[in-house]
Design an enzyme around this catalytic site. Structure first.
Site, PDB file in Angstrom:
ATOM      1  N   ARG A  25       0.854  -1.190   0.000  1.00 53.71           N
ATOM      2  CA  ARG A  25       0.000   0.000   0.000  1.00 53.71           C
ATOM      3  C   ARG A  25       0.887   1.236   0.000  1.00 53.71           C
ATOM      4  O   ARG A  25       0.461   2.322   0.303  1.00 53.71           O
ATOM      5  CB  ARG A  25      -0.896   0.071   1.259  1.00 53.71           C
ATOM      6  CG  ARG A  25      -1.301  -1.247   1.867  1.00 53.71           C
ATOM      7  CD  ARG A  25      -2.402  -1.102   2.911  1.00 53.71           C
ATOM      8  NE  ARG A  25      -1.956  -0.753   4.250  1.00 53.71           N
ATOM      9  CZ  ARG A  25      -2.368  -1.376   5.357  1.00 53.71           C
ATOM     10  NH1 ARG A  25      -3.228  -2.354   5.285  1.00 53.71           N
ATOM     11  NH2 ARG A  25      -1.947  -0.995   6.535  1.00 53.71           N
ATOM     12  N   ASN A  26       2.164   1.062  -0.326  1.00 56.20           N
ATOM     13  CA  ASN A  26       3.126   2.139  -0.140  1.00 56.20           C
ATOM     14  C   ASN A  26       3.930   2.460  -1.399  1.00 56.20           C
ATOM     15  O   ASN A  26       3.994   1.646  -2.304  1.00 56.20           O
ATOM     16  CB  ASN A  26       4.105   1.709   0.955  1.00 56.20           C
ATOM     17  CG  ASN A  26       4.309   2.810   1.961  1.00 56.20           C
ATOM     18  OD1 ASN A  26       4.324   3.989   1.593  1.00 56.20           O
ATOM     19  ND2 ASN A  26       4.457   2.449   3.216  1.00 56.20           N
ATOM     20  N   GLY A  62       5.158 -10.023   4.659  1.00 56.05           N
ATOM     21  CA  GLY A  62       6.000  -9.277   5.592  1.00 56.05           C
ATOM     22  C   GLY A  62       5.511  -9.419   7.018  1.00 56.05           C
ATOM     23  O   GLY A  62       4.562 -10.154   7.301  1.00 56.05           O
ATOM     24  N   ARG A  63       6.158  -8.692   7.906  1.00 58.47           N
ATOM     25  CA  ARG A  63       5.721  -8.672   9.292  1.00 58.47           C
ATOM     26  C   ARG A  63       4.487  -7.815   9.408  1.00 58.47           C
ATOM     27  O   ARG A  63       4.374  -6.788   8.752  1.00 58.47           O
ATOM     28  CB  ARG A  63       6.838  -8.074  10.146  1.00 58.47           C
ATOM     29  CG  ARG A  63       7.468  -9.078  11.054  1.00 58.47           C
ATOM     30  CD  ARG A  63       8.577  -8.452  11.839  1.00 58.47           C
ATOM     31  NE  ARG A  63       8.331  -8.556  13.287  1.00 58.47           N
ATOM     32  CZ  ARG A  63       8.296  -9.697  13.947  1.00 58.47           C
ATOM     33  NH1 ARG A  63       8.444 -10.827  13.316  1.00 58.47           N
ATOM     34  NH2 ARG A  63       8.095  -9.715  15.248  1.00 58.47           N
ATOM     35  N   ASP A  64       3.533  -8.238  10.225  1.00 60.60           N
ATOM     36  CA  ASP A  64       2.286  -7.503  10.436  1.00 60.60           C
ATOM     37  C   ASP A  64       1.605  -7.170   9.106  1.00 60.60           C
ATOM     38  O   ASP A  64       1.094  -6.077   8.910  1.00 60.60           O
ATOM     39  CB  ASP A  64       2.538  -6.217  11.241  1.00 60.60           C
ATOM     40  CG  ASP A  64       1.250  -5.721  11.902  1.00 60.60           C
ATOM     41  OD1 ASP A  64       0.319  -6.538  12.073  1.00 60.60           O
ATOM     42  OD2 ASP A  64       1.167  -4.525  12.235  1.00 60.60           O
ATOM     43  N   HIS A  65       1.615  -8.134   8.199  1.00 53.75           N
ATOM     44  CA  HIS A  65       0.993  -7.979   6.881  1.00 53.75           C
ATOM     45  C   HIS A  65      -0.494  -7.637   7.050  1.00 53.75           C
ATOM     46  O   HIS A  65      -1.203  -8.332   7.757  1.00 53.75           O
ATOM     47  CB  HIS A  65       1.151  -9.309   6.128  1.00 53.75           C
ATOM     48  CG  HIS A  65       0.860  -9.235   4.670  1.00 53.75           C
ATOM     49  ND1 HIS A  65       1.844  -9.240   3.720  1.00 53.75           N
ATOM     50  CD2 HIS A  65      -0.297  -9.150   3.996  1.00 53.75           C
ATOM     51  CE1 HIS A  65       1.302  -9.172   2.523  1.00 53.75           C
ATOM     52  NE2 HIS A  65      -0.001  -9.116   2.656  1.00 53.75           N
TER      53      HIS A  65
END
Ligand SMILES: [Zn+2]
Length: 384
Positions: A191-192, A285-288
């Site tokens: 989202r980035n 990723g982490r905390d997807h």
């Protein structure tokens, strides 16, 4: 060389065969922009094997077992939620034309086969791990009514967007992959705007897995205030493809979808969608797909492990850091904390707003300049 099969074996395609006159005569039902996005993605096959909005049996099965009633893994409810008063005189067995407020255009047809109520707290607890309205997903769920419409949909028209050029459908990406002779393809969800840490993860996965191709697939649906605007995200990635990524190895698509903030369940859902687009591997990723502190940082990794093989292989990454001594991004290294550099999303935004270029280890200068130039041109770089 074969591409992975779509989830459930068949790529769904549901385009309305009715003529416009017949559709115009159907009763109109005003729904949200998000509902239209779901209808479109169901129709083009991103959510295969779903053919419509879920009924009660499907919802219960998904909440309880993260599977569709037939046993296929499916973690996220896809619901058409409306207010009770709006459902009062709807009749099961009829077809309805789905529109958005203030527009004449019909985007999809719903063949209504079920109207039901459901305990919203139960949905929230299962999907979001909380009933607190501070959670954006819970807040939306609690204020959209307690009535759900289930039934197959047919697409009449895709929702207009400035990024349609990038919005490849699963059928199109599969065709491109086949023509390129790719079968091992790693998908990346974001989202980035692209920064060096993401670039590191993408290329690391691509090389480590000996992939034929990398499919960059940013979300371009409605965002929350403060997020990067989808236009600039795609523009930056387009520059990466033409100038920096390995030539001919990277495909950029845009995923018209919206964040649901449901952490691990959404991570699996986003992987299944990319399987439908033809990816064999998917970066997690982490905390997807997380938000705040509602989910364990490695919750998505654990859920993938629990569910077993779903036809697309998740590739886990922990947070990566830039290490001064190693002079590159690393997942871990032996150097001390003082060598680790980091810039938060908020810090980065503030720099851009002051026309300050972040350090090159954080973001490629060409990307930073493009963002600042758009800000100076008065374009909406951040969602208001
Ligand atoms: Zn180091």
């Amino acid at each position: 060389m074969f591409l992975v099969e779509p989830h459930g074996g068949v790529l769904v395609e549901r385009f309305s065969k009715d003529n416009l006159g017949k559709i115009q005569e159907m009763r109109k039902l005003i729904v949200s922009h998000e509902d239209i996005i779901n209808a479109e993605q169901i129709a083009v096959g991103s959510f295969s094997p779903l053919e419509g909005f879920m009924g009660k049996e499907e919802l219960e099965s998904v909440l309880k077992d993260m599977r569709l009633p037939g046993g296929l893994v499916w973690p996220l409810p896809i619901l058409l939620q409306i207010k009770d008063e709006k459902a009062k005189d709807l009749k099961v067995g009829k077809s309805f034309a789905l529109c958005v407020e203030g527009e004449e255009d019909v985007y999809a047809v719903l063949h209504l086969d079920e109207i039901f109520n459901y305990d919203l707290d139960k949905i929230a607890t299962e999907v979001f791990h909380t009933t607190e309205e501070a959670h954006p997903g819970v807040r939306k769920l609690m204020h959209n009514g307690n009535c759900f419409l289930g039934g197959k949909i047919d697409l009449v028209k895709r929702f207009p967007s400035s990024l349609k050029y990038f919005e490849l459908t699963p059928k199109q990406t599969r065709l491109i992959f086949e023509n390129k002779g790719w079968s091992r393809i790693v998908g990346f969800h974001t989202r980035n705007v692209v920064h060096r840490a993401h670039e590191f993860i993408q290329l690391e996965a691509f090389e480590r897995l000996h992939c034929d191709g990398l499919f960059i697939h940013p979300l371009v649906g409605p965002k929350k205030s403060g997020d990067f605007n989808p236009d600039i995200i795609c523009k930056c990635y387009d520059l990466m493809v033409s100038q920096f990524y390995p030539k001919g190895k990277v495909l950029l698509g845009a995923f018209q979808n919206y964040p649901r903030y449901s952490g691990p369940r959404e991570a699996v859902f986003t992987a299944i969608c990319r399987k439908n687009f033809g990816c064999s591997h998917f970066i997690v990723g982490r905390d997807h797909s997380g938000v705040g502190n509602y989910y364990q940082k490695d919750g998505a990794h654990k859920l993938f492990d629990e569910l077993g093989y779903i036809g697309i292989k998740p590739i886990y990454f922990n947070e990566v850091h830039y290490c001064l001594k190693c002079d590159q991004y690393v997942e871990s290294c032996s150097h001390s904390e003082s060598n680790i550099l980091q810039i938060s999303g908020t810090q980065c935004r503030e720099m851009f707003k002051k026309s300050k270029i972040p350090p090159a280890w954080f973001m490629r200068e060409e990307i930073s300049r493009m963002i600042i130039s758009d800000i100076n041109d008065g374009k909406e770089v951040f969602v208001e």
